[in-house]
Write an enzyme that holds these catalytic residues in place. Structure first.
Site, short mmCIF file in Angstrom:
data_model
loop_
_atom_site.label_atom_id
_atom_site.label_comp_id
_atom_site.label_asym_id
_atom_site.label_seq_id
_atom_site.Cartn_x
_atom_site.Cartn_y
_atom_site.Cartn_z
N GLN A 163 0.82 -1.20 0.00
CA GLN A 163 0.00 0.00 0.00
C GLN A 163 0.87 1.26 0.00
O GLN A 163 2.08 1.21 0.17
CB GLN A 163 -0.93 -0.01 1.22
CG GLN A 163 -0.23 -0.26 2.53
CD GLN A 163 -1.17 -0.82 3.59
OE1 GLN A 163 -2.38 -0.92 3.40
NE2 GLN A 163 -0.62 -1.20 4.71
N HIS A 207 -10.37 5.60 19.19
CA HIS A 207 -9.56 4.70 20.00
C HIS A 207 -10.13 4.53 21.41
O HIS A 207 -10.14 3.42 21.96
CB HIS A 207 -8.11 5.21 20.08
CG HIS A 207 -7.28 4.80 18.91
ND1 HIS A 207 -6.38 5.66 18.30
CD2 HIS A 207 -7.19 3.63 18.23
CE1 HIS A 207 -5.79 5.02 17.29
NE2 HIS A 207 -6.27 3.80 17.24
N ASP A 245 -0.90 1.89 13.63
CA ASP A 245 -0.53 3.23 14.09
C ASP A 245 -0.16 3.26 15.56
O ASP A 245 0.42 4.23 16.05
CB ASP A 245 -1.66 4.22 13.81
CG ASP A 245 -2.98 3.80 14.44
OD1 ASP A 245 -3.06 3.67 15.67
OD2 ASP A 245 -3.97 3.63 13.68
N GLU A 259 0.02 -7.04 12.82
CA GLU A 259 -0.13 -6.06 11.74
C GLU A 259 0.43 -6.64 10.45
O GLU A 259 1.52 -7.21 10.44
CB GLU A 259 0.59 -4.76 12.11
CG GLU A 259 0.84 -3.80 10.97
CD GLU A 259 -0.44 -3.30 10.31
OE1 GLU A 259 -0.49 -3.31 9.05
OE2 GLU A 259 -1.37 -2.90 11.04
N ASP A 286 -0.28 -11.89 8.30
CA ASP A 286 -1.74 -11.99 8.23
C ASP A 286 -2.33 -12.24 9.61
O ASP A 286 -1.97 -13.20 10.29
CB ASP A 286 -2.12 -13.12 7.27
CG ASP A 286 -3.62 -13.28 7.15
OD1 ASP A 286 -4.17 -14.18 7.80
OD2 ASP A 286 -4.25 -12.48 6.43
N GLY A 287 -3.26 -11.38 10.01
CA GLY A 287 -3.85 -11.49 11.34
C GLY A 287 -4.66 -12.75 11.53
O GLY A 287 -4.65 -13.35 12.61
N ASP A 301 -8.92 -3.82 14.67
CA ASP A 301 -8.74 -2.45 14.18
C ASP A 301 -8.32 -2.54 12.72
O ASP A 301 -7.15 -2.35 12.37
CB ASP A 301 -7.68 -1.74 15.04
CG ASP A 301 -7.66 -0.24 14.82
OD1 ASP A 301 -8.51 0.26 14.05
OD2 ASP A 301 -6.80 0.43 15.42
N PRO A 311 -9.34 -9.03 -0.08
CA PRO A 311 -8.93 -10.05 0.89
C PRO A 311 -9.36 -9.74 2.32
O PRO A 311 -9.51 -10.64 3.14
CB PRO A 311 -7.40 -10.07 0.77
CG PRO A 311 -7.13 -9.51 -0.59
CD PRO A 311 -8.21 -8.51 -0.86
#
Length: 334
Positions: free
Chosen positions: A40, A71, A95, A115, A147-148, A165, A172
């Site tokens: 990205q 948050h 983040d 992440e 991959d989470g 989050d 995907p």
């Protein structure tokens, strides 16, 4: 009251289209950092209103001055409802804002951050200290890059709290919004564990919101949607807490405040005993939307939502000097 100054041709504005029918703009003054990872396009921009802000693929994700709008309810409403969170998992959240809020609990022993893109963490670590507040250097934080869903499927650990989050449910990423995935999350929670997630906006993604909530309700015994306006998202935004036992509606406002005080959380900007119940008070049109029958999302499904389509619309930057540049992007909200 002094009238607002008129827009000037030399002002640079980022225009974010949330759906084919509406969007918002935000004045930016400087591109501070830019990185194209294998996945990205990551940018940090300076804005007069929100300070430093992160954009991914042209979509605003978080900023120094408004991150508490999501948050705080995303983390503290379920954490305070649970009452004694010691082990937590964040999927996404590169983040660092979710991790920071979890690590504020003195009894927190371990936070795992899964992440997909290390570059998001690296850029946020350098440029968004006002969001992560040093969370990446806390010894209680474990970072897993990848991959989470694969991480949680391969882990035998159980958590008191899971925070999803995530980016929007297209391509995907839909695999992280299915009831199959929510069953995996349920197995990774302790019996009294809690989970929170984004459920999109009732304003321009009502059908998608209803399908996500239907998917969560098909797995968990207690599901409580709640709403918060998020300035950087340009709209009313939905989140939800899910659990097999814990119910945030059963917690009196005075007990919320007492638990916050016990944890030393006396300086939150949005979440309190009063706003705990205000967040959970759904207006009739949202309640009707979520009470109507909606098909759950299963592995392999695609969401028929034009605001989630890739390459349908544009990000328009009104650059200094008056020139316009247009880049194709996906519609997105988080």
């Amino acid at each position: 009251m002094k009238p607002p100054e008129p827009l000037r041709a030399t002002d640079p504005f980022a225009v974010e289209q949330l759906s084919p029918d509406f969007g918002f703009y935000l004045r930016t003054t400087q591109l501070l950092a830019e990185r194209r990872s294998a996945m990205q396009h990551i940018e940090i921009v300076q804005t007069p209103l929100f300070g430093r802000a992160m954009r991914i693929d042209g979509c605003f994700m978080t900023s120094e001055q408004d991150d508490f709008f999501y948050h705080e309810p995303m983390i503290h409403l379920p954490a305070i409802t649970h009452g004694n969170v010691r082990q937590a998992l964040v999927i996404g959240g590169g983040d660092g804002g979710a991790a920071h809020n979890l690590l504020r609990y003195p009894g927190m022993q371990r936070v795992v951050l899964a992440e997909l893109d290390r570059d998001v963490i690296d850029v946020a670590r350098e440029w968004l200290p006002g969001v992560h507040h040093g969370a990446f250097d806390d010894p209680r934080l474990e970072i897993h890059i990848g991959d989470g869903r694969a991480f949680i499927e391969g882990s035998q650990a159980q958590f008191d709290q899971i925070v999803l989050d995530l980016t929007d449910p297209f391509g995907p990423a839909v695999a992280l919004y299915t009831r199959d995935f929510y069953r995996i999350c349920q197995r990774a929670l302790k019996p009294d564990g809690v989970m929170s997630l984004h459920i999109q906006s009732p304003i321009h993604r009502g059908e998608t919101m209803a399908r996500i909530v239907a998917s969560v309700r098909s797995v968990f015994g207690v599901v409580r949607p709640y709403l918060q306006y998020v300035p950087l998202y340009g709209t009313l935004w939905g989140m939800a807490m899910a659990s097999n036992q814990a119910d945030p509606l059963a917690l009196p406002a005075a007990e919320v405040d007492a638990r916050l005080a016990r944890h030393g959380l006396n300086d939150l900007k949005l979440y309190s005993g009063a706003t705990h119940h205000a967040l959970l008070a759904l207006p009739p049109f949202v309640k009707a939307l979520l009470d109507a029958p909606a098909p759950p999302i299963d592995d392999g499904d695609c969401l028929d939502d034009p605001s989630l389509a890739q390459d349908t619309g544009s990000l328009k930057l009104v650059a200094a000097g008056g020139g316009n540049t247009v880049a194709q992007r996906r519609f997105c909200g988080i």
